[in-house]
Every structure is written in C-alpha cells, then in structure tokens.
Design an enzyme around this catalytic site. Structure first.
Site, PDB file in Angstrom:
ATOM      1  N   LYS A   1      10.969   5.633  26.054  1.00 53.09           N
ATOM      2  CA  LYS A   1      10.549   4.398  26.731  1.00 53.09           C
ATOM      3  C   LYS A   1       9.150   3.957  26.309  1.00 53.09           C
ATOM      4  O   LYS A   1       8.881   2.761  26.192  1.00 53.09           O
ATOM      5  CB  LYS A   1      10.606   4.585  28.245  1.00 53.09           C
ATOM      6  CG  LYS A   1      12.020   4.684  28.809  1.00 53.09           C
ATOM      7  CD  LYS A   1      11.976   4.728  30.320  1.00 53.09           C
ATOM      8  CE  LYS A   1      13.193   5.360  30.930  1.00 53.09           C
ATOM      9  NZ  LYS A   1      14.409   4.587  30.895  1.00 53.09           N
TER      10      LYS A   1
ATOM     11  N   GLU B   1       4.033   2.782  36.068  1.00 53.98           N
ATOM     12  CA  GLU B   1       4.349   1.376  35.888  1.00 53.98           C
ATOM     13  C   GLU B   1       4.258   0.679  37.238  1.00 53.98           C
ATOM     14  O   GLU B   1       4.517   1.297  38.269  1.00 53.98           O
ATOM     15  CB  GLU B   1       5.808   1.306  35.409  1.00 53.98           C
ATOM     16  CG  GLU B   1       6.133   0.178  34.496  1.00 53.98           C
ATOM     17  CD  GLU B   1       7.552   0.327  33.931  1.00 53.98           C
ATOM     18  OE1 GLU B   1       7.679   0.606  32.734  1.00 53.98           O
ATOM     19  OE2 GLU B   1       8.525   0.160  34.689  1.00 53.98           O
TER      20      GLU B   1
ATOM     21  N   HIS C   1      19.878   3.821  41.386  1.00 54.49           N
ATOM     22  CA  HIS C   1      19.371   3.219  40.146  1.00 54.49           C
ATOM     23  C   HIS C   1      20.452   3.111  39.080  1.00 54.49           C
ATOM     24  O   HIS C   1      20.157   2.953  37.905  1.00 54.49           O
ATOM     25  CB  HIS C   1      18.189   4.006  39.551  1.00 54.49           C
ATOM     26  CG  HIS C   1      16.954   3.972  40.393  1.00 54.49           C
ATOM     27  ND1 HIS C   1      16.356   2.806  40.793  1.00 54.49           N
ATOM     28  CD2 HIS C   1      16.198   4.968  40.904  1.00 54.49           C
ATOM     29  CE1 HIS C   1      15.298   3.092  41.512  1.00 54.49           C
ATOM     30  NE2 HIS C   1      15.183   4.393  41.608  1.00 54.49           N
TER      31      HIS C   1
ATOM     32  N   ARG D   1      23.310   1.604  21.863  1.00 51.32           N
ATOM     33  CA  ARG D   1      24.742   1.969  21.841  1.00 51.32           C
ATOM     34  C   ARG D   1      25.523   0.883  22.543  1.00 51.32           C
ATOM     35  O   ARG D   1      24.944  -0.070  23.066  1.00 51.32           O
ATOM     36  CB  ARG D   1      24.929   3.287  22.586  1.00 51.32           C
ATOM     37  CG  ARG D   1      24.307   3.177  23.980  1.00 51.32           C
ATOM     38  CD  ARG D   1      24.666   4.283  24.900  1.00 51.32           C
ATOM     39  NE  ARG D   1      23.797   4.335  26.053  1.00 51.32           N
ATOM     40  CZ  ARG D   1      23.940   3.632  27.158  1.00 51.32           C
ATOM     41  NH1 ARG D   1      24.946   2.789  27.279  1.00 51.32           N
ATOM     42  NH2 ARG D   1      23.098   3.741  28.157  1.00 51.32           N
TER      43      ARG D   1
HETATM   44  P1  ADP Z   1      17.107   4.614  33.108  1.00 47.28           P
HETATM   45  O1  ADP Z   1      16.912   4.676  31.630  1.00 47.28           O
HETATM   46  O2  ADP Z   1      16.861   5.927  33.785  1.00 47.28           O
HETATM   47  O3  ADP Z   1      18.394   3.963  33.526  1.00 47.28           O
HETATM   48  P2  ADP Z   1      15.558   2.155  33.463  1.00 47.28           P
HETATM   49  O4  ADP Z   1      14.167   2.028  32.959  1.00 47.28           O
HETATM   50  O5  ADP Z   1      16.628   1.461  32.703  1.00 47.28           O
HETATM   51  O6  ADP Z   1      15.904   3.701  33.645  1.00 47.28           O
HETATM   52  O7  ADP Z   1      15.617   1.662  34.967  1.00 47.28           O
HETATM   53  C1  ADP Z   1      16.769   1.832  35.766  1.00 47.28           C
HETATM   54  C2  ADP Z   1      16.648   0.998  37.030  1.00 47.28           C
HETATM   55  O8  ADP Z   1      15.466   1.358  37.773  1.00 47.28           O
HETATM   56  C3  ADP Z   1      16.488  -0.496  36.783  1.00 47.28           C
HETATM   57  O9  ADP Z   1      17.709  -1.123  36.624  1.00 47.28           O
HETATM   58  C4  ADP Z   1      15.775  -0.929  38.056  1.00 47.28           C
HETATM   59  O10 ADP Z   1      16.708  -1.004  39.099  1.00 47.28           O
HETATM   60  C5  ADP Z   1      14.860   0.221  38.361  1.00 47.28           C
HETATM   61  N1  ADP Z   1      13.501   0.015  37.787  1.00 47.28           N
HETATM   62  C6  ADP Z   1      13.063   0.411  36.570  1.00 47.28           C
HETATM   63  N2  ADP Z   1      11.772   0.046  36.379  1.00 47.28           N
HETATM   64  C7  ADP Z   1      11.378  -0.607  37.487  1.00 47.28           C
HETATM   65  C8  ADP Z   1      10.133  -1.227  37.922  1.00 47.28           C
HETATM   66  N3  ADP Z   1       9.047  -1.231  37.158  1.00 47.28           N
HETATM   67  N4  ADP Z   1      10.102  -1.797  39.146  1.00 47.28           N
HETATM   68  C9  ADP Z   1      11.198  -1.786  39.947  1.00 47.28           C
HETATM   69  N5  ADP Z   1      12.371  -1.212  39.615  1.00 47.28           N
HETATM   70  C10 ADP Z   1      12.473  -0.624  38.407  1.00 47.28           C
END
Ligand code: ADP
Length: 499
Positions: A118, A202, A237, A294
C-alpha cells in the site's frame, strides 16, 4: 505472438469455473488443479483435464506454486490463470511462471510488487498527483512518532498494515489514549497475517464510500477504464453487495476518477485487468486507496454494463494482443448489481456456517446471472472462503436491477446452511440503499439481527394474523372486532431461515 492453447487454472470454486467458460468460448483447453477436499467440485468436472495437487489446507495445495508450475509443464499447458486470492497477487509466483517459459495471465511481477504494497502504491500514485488520503508517507515503527503524526493528521485515524489485504491489520483509533494499544495490535496482526509488521497512519474518512474503477491495459501501453463499481455495503471491511454504475457518480466525476485510475495503472506500467480502489467522502471528493492487480470478485457487474468479457480480455492481452477497443468505444448500458452469497449467518455476526447444501436451487430468468461453484448435495469445505455464489442481476436501470435481484433472491432456495441472502434482501429494500446515498457504515448503522429474526411475540402475532386472515376469507360476516394487521405474515423469519 504466441496463441494460448491450454490454460491451467490455479484456483477453485466459482472463479475457476468462470475462467474456464471464457477459455472454452475461445477454443482453449483447460486444466483444473484441486485439493482432496474438492474432488467433486464443479471446476474439476468442467475442465478438460484435472489433477489433484494435495491436501485440503491451501498451503498444501492451492498455494503450492512450484508444484502448480510443474503440473502445467507436465500437462502441456502454456499459460496459468491465477484467478483471485491464493497466488494471484504473488509476484514471486508470477516471476517463476515466466521463468518456466509459461504465460502468467495477469500483470508483470514488477507491477504486482509496487501495487501489492500500500505504501509503495501511494508513492507511485503521488508522482502523478493522484489525490491520496492524508497520512504518513512511509512505514512507522516508533510509537511516539506515530502518535505525533496522528495528532497532526487529526483523530479519528486508521492504522493500516502496508502489506495488508482483506481488511486485516486495520485499526480505527478515536483518540490519543487508545493509540498505543491499537498500534501494538495492528503491528502484531500485520506480522502474523503478512509476515511484515510495517504499518502507517491515515486520516479516517467519515462516512466513506468505497468506489473502484476497473481498468484494462495491454502490453503496448494502452490503458482504458471500464467505469466504476460501488462497493460500500460491507461487513468487516469486506464487500457483500456491489453495483455498477454508482448512483452518486456524475459523468464528470466518472471521467475524473477514470482518468486517475488510468494514471495509477500507467504509474506501474500495468497491463491486463486491474482495479483501482478509491475512498469517497461526504463531499464526493475521492482519494486513491490501493490497486488490486488481478480480477476482482465483483467483476461481473462491469461485464454486464459494458458487454466486455474481462477474462477474454485478460487472455488476449496475455498472448500479446492489442486492446480491440478505445476509451471512446466504451459506454455504460443498463445497471447491474451483485450480491455475494456466503455461507454465513447474518443473525450471528456473519460467522461462517459451513455444512451440506441439502437443497440448492438457483434462480433463473431474464437479467439473472449466477456464478457459483456448487450443486445440491455438496458440502462447503471449511478450508476456504465460504462464498457459495455470486448472484448478479441486470436491468435497464437501477430500479429494474433491484427488483430483479429481489425476485431472484426469493427464488434462490438454499437449505442446509445459513446464508447472506436474507441480509441482502434487507439491504435492497432499505430506503437508504434505495436512495443510493449510503456508506461503508451501512451495516453498523442500519442492520441488527432482529431485523431478520422476528421476536417470539412477533412470530406469534404473525401466526395469529394469518389465522385471522384465513377466518376472514372463510366467513367475513362473523367478524365484529377490528383486526390488527400491522404485521404481515408474508415475509416471515421462519420462512427465511430455509433460504
Ligand atoms: P484491504 O486491502 O485490507 O481490503 P483497503 O485499503 O482496500 O484494505 O480498505 C478496505 C476498506 O476499509 C475500504 O473499503 C473502506 O471501507 C475502509 N477504509 C480503508 N481506508 C479507509 C480510510 N482512510 N477511512 C475510512 N475507511 C477506510
């Protein structure tokens, strides 16, 4: 240009089957690999050839990259499709496939390395002025330094694992007091899940929407976007309902997000199918989250609205073909929704509910697509993700797609395990979902198990109402008292249990 003639699909379940179907349409032979738990699985039956590669746990079968490559060579396959999950985002595996003289149906190992992390992904995107969620630029190990940064960013913040995925290693921190304990937990979860304890901080976006853009690129540097998918209905999530297009994205916003996604893809010389994920705040400002290198679980909704078969495009790009369409050729037609049918109990915190599908009848009819890997009588193995199927509904507009989905959910008969279907039906009729203006907190805000499971008193009232209704229709003249018909017996919890 080398035409692919035989693909080994290094995956299982619905996605293995879905890949094999496109291969078949292209006249390409397929090889299934399977674990001992999947001997009867549909992908095994469907493939031209199938070979058992080990014991049920994934690390003894579906994750055995070297054995899978060896199998592909032995059976004369010229390409490997990794699907999603398992080895799909493993750069080392992609590299080994290439070194063995085989084609990896996916991006280059270099793109996977950059986007698999990330922090590296954010760094690559930053060079192109892509909007990013405010946060620390690199991994942080020192707790005091991290606390300081968190105060600067402003609470609430999110601590994330750099190597994270699947919602793991993510912690929301509301204030300074709980920072230390949450950071320790995030680091240890990241370490145990990914073997890499690096975390970053973040800004936590309030009322966040998860909207992602599908991209496809070829090896000649052409990249296009295939519009957005709205994936905000999530539990833990993790997505459970997705749709395309999003009800809140305007044509201008779509273009801006699409162009950003193309730049993210270009920042790592991306080719093949990929997804650029964004988080969108209340003001509809969007920020880059990460790129998945992917095919996504929810790719069918994009296929339905664009008419593009993404697996075929992946295969064509992998065998060195140029994209056969430009951005201008692409347009959205209609509306598609996908619900993920998991063997999980929504009344019990969405815990997996593994068992045998004693009854399993798929819905049918106009506008319905079911991507699944199970049939009646099969048992859902405990070793893997408990997703039974993806149910996709397509209509001329959102309203029609929702109505079709609700009709299909009512037709879907699954007995033997609890599923997410009753929960999905609850969402699809909720006014907030209907308005299109929902965020990733939908489940926390509006869902509770009682919404699916009427109390005993309610159930009794329903039975009484049914009996009175029957009596009424038999002999209306006898009724002198008004009847409370506020509870409708039609959508009863005990009936839902069997679905
Ligand atoms: P992963 O790779 O574990 O799936 P992501 O970065 O794609 O993680 O985030 C998954 C979910 O977490 C997002 O769809 C959102 O719901 C929540 N999320 C991620 N970052 C944030 C943020 N900065 N603020 C609020 N919610 C977040």
């Amino acid at each position: 240009m080398k035409k692919i003639t035989k693909i080994l699909v290094a995956n299982r379940g619905e996605i293995a089957l879905r890949i094999m179907r496109s291969a078949k349409e292209m006249g390409i032979k397929t090889v299934a690999v399977f674990s001992e738990a999947d001997r009867q699985a549909l992908h095994v039956q469907y493939a031209d050839e199938a070979i058992c590669i080990g014991a049920p746990p994934s690390n003894q079968s579906y994750l055995k990259g070297d054995l899978i490559i060896e199998t592909a060579l032995k059976l004369g396959a010229d390409a490997i499709h990794p699907g999603y999950g398992f080895l799909s985002e493993n750069a080392e595996f992609a590299k080994k496939v290439k070194e063995a003289g085989l084609i990896f149906i996916g991006p280059s190992p270099e793109s996977i390395v950059v986007m698999g992390n990330k922090l590296a992904a954010k760094e690559a995107a930053q060079k192109y002025n892509i909007p990013l969620v405010p946060g620390t630029a690199g991994a942080i190990t020192d707790i005091e330094e991290a606390k300081q940064k968190a105060s600067e960013i402003g609470y609430p913040v999110l601590i994330k694992a750099s190597a994270g995925g699947g919602g793991k290693g993510m912690r929301i921190v509301e204030d300074n007091d709980e920072f230390e304990s949450q950071m320790q937990r995030a680091v240890s979860e990241a370490q145990s899940s990914f073997g890499d304890g690096a975390v970053f901080v973040e800004k936590y976006i309030g009322s966040p929407k998860h909207i992602e853009i599908q991209v496809v690129g070829d090896t000649f540097g052409n990249v296009v976007y295939l519009f957005e998918r709205e994936c905000s209905v999530q539990r833990r999530h993790q997505k459970v309902i997705e749709e395309a297009p999003s009800a809140v994205v305007s044509p201008d916003m779509r273009k801006a997000m699409g162009e950003c996604a193309v730049m993210v893809a270009k920042s790592c010389n991306y080719f093949g199918a990929g997804t650029v994920e964004f988080i969108v705040d209340e003001k509809l400002d969007f920020y880059f989250l990460e790129m998945n290198t992917r095919l996504q679980v929810e790719h069918p909704v994009t296929e339905q609205i664009t008419g593009i078969d993404l697996v075929k495009e992946q295969i064509k790009v992998a065998q060195g073909e140029k994209l056969s369409f430009t951005q201008e050729d692409l347009k959205i037609e209609g509306h598609a929704i996908e619900v993920r049918v998991y063997a999980e109990d929504p009344k019990n915190n969405f815990l997996p509910d593994i068992g045998t599908l004693t009854t399993y009848q798929r819905p049918q009819g106009i506008g319905i697509r079911v991507d699944d890997g199970f049939a009646e009588g099969m048992t859902i193995p405990i070793y893997y993700d408990p997703m039974i199927a993806k149910l996709i509904a397509f209509g001329k507009d959102r309203e029609e797609a929702i109505a079709r989905m609700r009709r299909a959910i009512a037709e879907y008969k699954i007995i033997g395990v609890e599923t997410t279907l009753p929960f999905c039906d609850f969402v699809l009729q909720h006014e907030v979902f209907l308005s299109g203006n929902f965020d990733t907190k939908f489940v926390e805000k509006y869902f509770s198990p009682e919404k699916l499971n009427p109390t005993e008193i309610e159930t009794e009232r329903m039975i009484v109402a049914t009996l009175i209704g029957k009596l009424l229709s038999e002999n209306t003249s006898q009724i002198t008292q008004p009847v409370d018909t506020s509870v409708q017996p039609k959508k009863s919890g005990w009936k839902n249990r069997s679905r």
